[in-house]
Design a protein around this motif. Structure first.
Motif, PDB file in Angstrom:
ATOM      1  N   LEU A 321       0.838  -1.196   0.000  1.00 60.69           N
ATOM      2  CA  LEU A 321       0.000   0.000   0.000  1.00 60.69           C
ATOM      3  C   LEU A 321       0.871   1.244   0.000  1.00 60.69           C
ATOM      4  CD1 LEU A 321      -2.578  -1.123   2.716  1.00 60.69           C
ATOM      5  CD2 LEU A 321      -2.812  -1.310   0.231  1.00 60.69           C
ATOM      6  N   GLU A 322       0.452   2.251  -0.747  1.00 63.74           N
ATOM      7  CA  GLU A 322       1.185   3.513  -0.799  1.00 63.74           C
ATOM      8  C   GLU A 322       0.335   4.615  -0.174  1.00 63.74           C
ATOM      9  OE1 GLU A 322       2.333   4.440  -4.747  1.00 63.74           O
ATOM     10  OE2 GLU A 322       3.828   2.831  -4.892  1.00 63.74           O
ATOM     11  N   VAL A 335       5.054   6.752   1.220  1.00 60.45           N
ATOM     12  CA  VAL A 335       5.469   5.682   2.143  1.00 60.45           C
ATOM     13  C   VAL A 335       4.791   4.383   1.713  1.00 60.45           C
ATOM     14  CG1 VAL A 335       5.431   4.852   4.527  1.00 60.45           C
ATOM     15  CG2 VAL A 335       5.781   7.291   4.052  1.00 60.45           C
ATOM     16  N   ARG A 336       5.571   3.332   1.598  1.00 61.94           N
ATOM     17  CA  ARG A 336       5.024   2.029   1.195  1.00 61.94           C
ATOM     18  C   ARG A 336       5.000   1.103   2.404  1.00 61.94           C
ATOM     19  NH1 ARG A 336       7.421  -0.537  -4.029  1.00 61.94           N
ATOM     20  NH2 ARG A 336       5.312  -1.436  -4.043  1.00 61.94           N
TER      21      ARG A 336
END
Length: 542
Positions: A321-322, A335-336
């Motif tokens: 998810l980003e 942010v991943r």
């Protein structure tokens, strides 16, 4: 391959067919004893774009003199157009009839068309639609007889009754049935190359002729079907045309850049915009979608969705998810994070996105229905090699085998399971028997037959026990004595005896009906298993 030859081949495999017959309950389909034909359907309007091949007159003459003509082509619409072209040449006075082996379980032999009354019993031409099944192969068997007297008798009887038969089939079936057989086919065969009529259905004659010349020259170098397979060649050409004439033009133009002597494999890698290896990543959901698209071609969206969901059931996978967060100086940064989710949920909520990322699209098939297929036709053959290296190749097939109480998709007589899905499962089962013979070959077949026998025996015993208990109870009522000294109970006892006698008859009829249903169900299973063995024996490795 006839049923008899299938049996003989399996004598070395613990007589699988003999064991199947032992389970069969002797409930064979009754053969036709009268006219099995229907009126010839009206020619479909979409066939008007296909022009009759130039040699149609030659083969029509062969039909009139030999009374039987076998017509085949890899393209079903070209095949059907040629069939109707022949029928249109028949002079007035001939009745036009049709018979199809599609979904046909009843035994219909060539002899029936020689002896029985067909239609009005006068001059008649019959179209016989052959399918890839045991019944069609059995129908062709007399035409391959090594005895010239038999062949002469067939022609003579058809001549006397003024009948002609046009047998038509896809070339893939004919190749597996006739090519390489010891006994040849003793009637004329019209094999129609697909390329020219297919191109002329989409382009004007000049453009079609130019493209045909270029494609054949490119094929000579191995730029179309690397395995020298006509089926693969047809799949590519028809696939590109289905996506639009522009895509085929582009593919032909790209291949025109090839220089003789260069590596064909390296050249094809260079011109292909999407590589199969790049699609197969460490992503369970996408790989499952690719697996279904590769090994189960021609599925509509509903079947495709159901099969992907079945294979992902109970699976969890990590999803990246980003998110955008604000840094110390007010700047936004990506942010991943990873999060574990249910695989079926990911597929359900992102179907369109996943299909696009897998180079899949919804197209209109030859029958007019919407199916899911690759936007680039070459991907299927290439993806097979990559997916076979993944653990899901075995794992997913085992799930298909265990679908619904371990019977597997193949052995579930469920009207909600499409014939296309069953056809694909059979093909994959044969391929798995080659890849993993100790797991999915002879031992698996014997286990299936044993399970059919066990399930049938259990079901019959359960039915007989149930109705046996009902009969015992009714016997108690029917054996009640009548006390003639007590007028009040005489009528009551007589009514009880009459009702119990009628009830016992009803119970017997119901028991027979239920047993017949179990027999019919088991017969369907054995029939489907026979089709699987038939398909497996088409592979020389088996």
């Amino acid at each position: 391959m006839s049923t008899e030859s299938v049996k003989q081949k399996f004598n070395t495999a613990e007589n699988v067919f003999g064991y199947a017959e032992h389970v069969y309950i002797n409930e064979q389909q009754e053969p036709f004893t009268d006219d099995p034909t229907d009126e010839l359907p009206t020619k479909p309007s979409e066939l008007s774009i296909f022009h009759a091949p130039s040699d149609i007159d030659e083969y029509f003459h062969a039909l009139k003199t030999q009374r039987i003509l076998l017509v085949d082509c890899f393209d079903d619409k070209i095949l059907l157009a040629a069939f109707y072209g022949l029928v249109d040449k028949i002079e007035e006075g001939y009745e036009k009839k049709h018979f199809s082996f599609e979904n046909q379980k009843t035994d219909v032999q060539l002899e029936l068309f020689l002896k029985e009354k067909i239609g009005r019993g006068e001059k008649v031409i019959i179209g016989v639609d052959l399918q890839t099944n045991l019944q069609s192969e059995g129908f062709l068997k007399p035409m391959r007889s090594e005895n010239p007297i038999n062949i002469g008798t067939i022609k003579q009887q058809l001549q006397i009754k003024e009948r002609m038969l046009i047998c038509y089939a896809n070339s893939q079936f004919i190749q597996g049935t006739l090519v390489g057989k010891r006994s040849s086919f003793h009637f004329p065969r019209w094999h129609i190359p697909f390329l020219s009529p297919l191109l002329k259905a989409y382009f004007n004659d000049d453009t079609a002729n130019s493209l045909e010349k270029q494609i054949l020259q490119q094929r000579h170098y191995g730029l179309w079907d690397e395995n020298n397979s006509v089926r693969e060649f047809y799949g590519l050409i028809s696939g590109y045309l289905r996506n639009g004439t522009g895509q085929l033009r582009e593919e032909v133009e790209n291949r025109s850049l090839y220089s003789e002597g260069d590596s064909v494999a390296d050249f094809l890698k260079e011109i292909r915009t999407v590589r199969a290896k790049e699609l197969v990543q460490d992503d369970l959901v996408k790989n499952t979608v690719l697996y279904v698209a590769t090994f189960f071609p021609g599925l509509n969206r509903h079947d495709f969705d159901d099969l992907v969901s079945l294979l992902l059931k109970g699976e969890r996978t990590t999803m990246m998810l980003e998110s955008q967060v604000e840094g110390r100086r007010g700047r936004m940064r990506t942010v991943r994070t990873s999060e574990e989710r249910d695989a079926p949920e990911i597929w359900s909520k992102n179907q369109d996105k996943i299909l696009k990322e897998c180079s899949l699209q919804i197209i209109r098939s030859e029958t007019g229905s919407h199916v899911i297929d690759f936007s680039l036709p070459y991907l299927r053959e290439k993806l097979k090699k990559h997916l076979e290296q993944k653990s899901l190749y075995i794992r997913h097939f085992e799930k298909i085998q265990k679908y619904k109480l371990h019977n597997g998709i193949l052995l579930n007589i469920d009207f909600n399971i499409s014939s296309k899905l069953i056809e694909n499962v059979m093909t994959l089962s044969a391929e798995m028997a080659i890849a993993e013979p100790s797991r999915f070959g002879k031992p698996w077949l014997i286990a299936i037959i044993g399970k059919i026998k066990e399930d049938y025996t259990k079901e019959v015993n359960k039915i007989q026990a149930h109705f046996g208990n009902e009969r015992e109870m009714l016997d108690m009522f029917s054996n009640v004595g009548i006390d003639i000294s007590n007028k009040d109970t005489i009528a009551q006892s007589l009514v009880l005896k009459l009702l119990s006698a009628g009830a016992k008859e009803a119970v017997a009829l119901k028991e027979k009906e239920v047993l017949q249903q179990v027999q019919q169900y088991t017969t369907q299973l054995i029939s489907r298993l026979s089709e699987l063995i038939y398909k497996m024996l088409k592979y020389p490795q088996l």
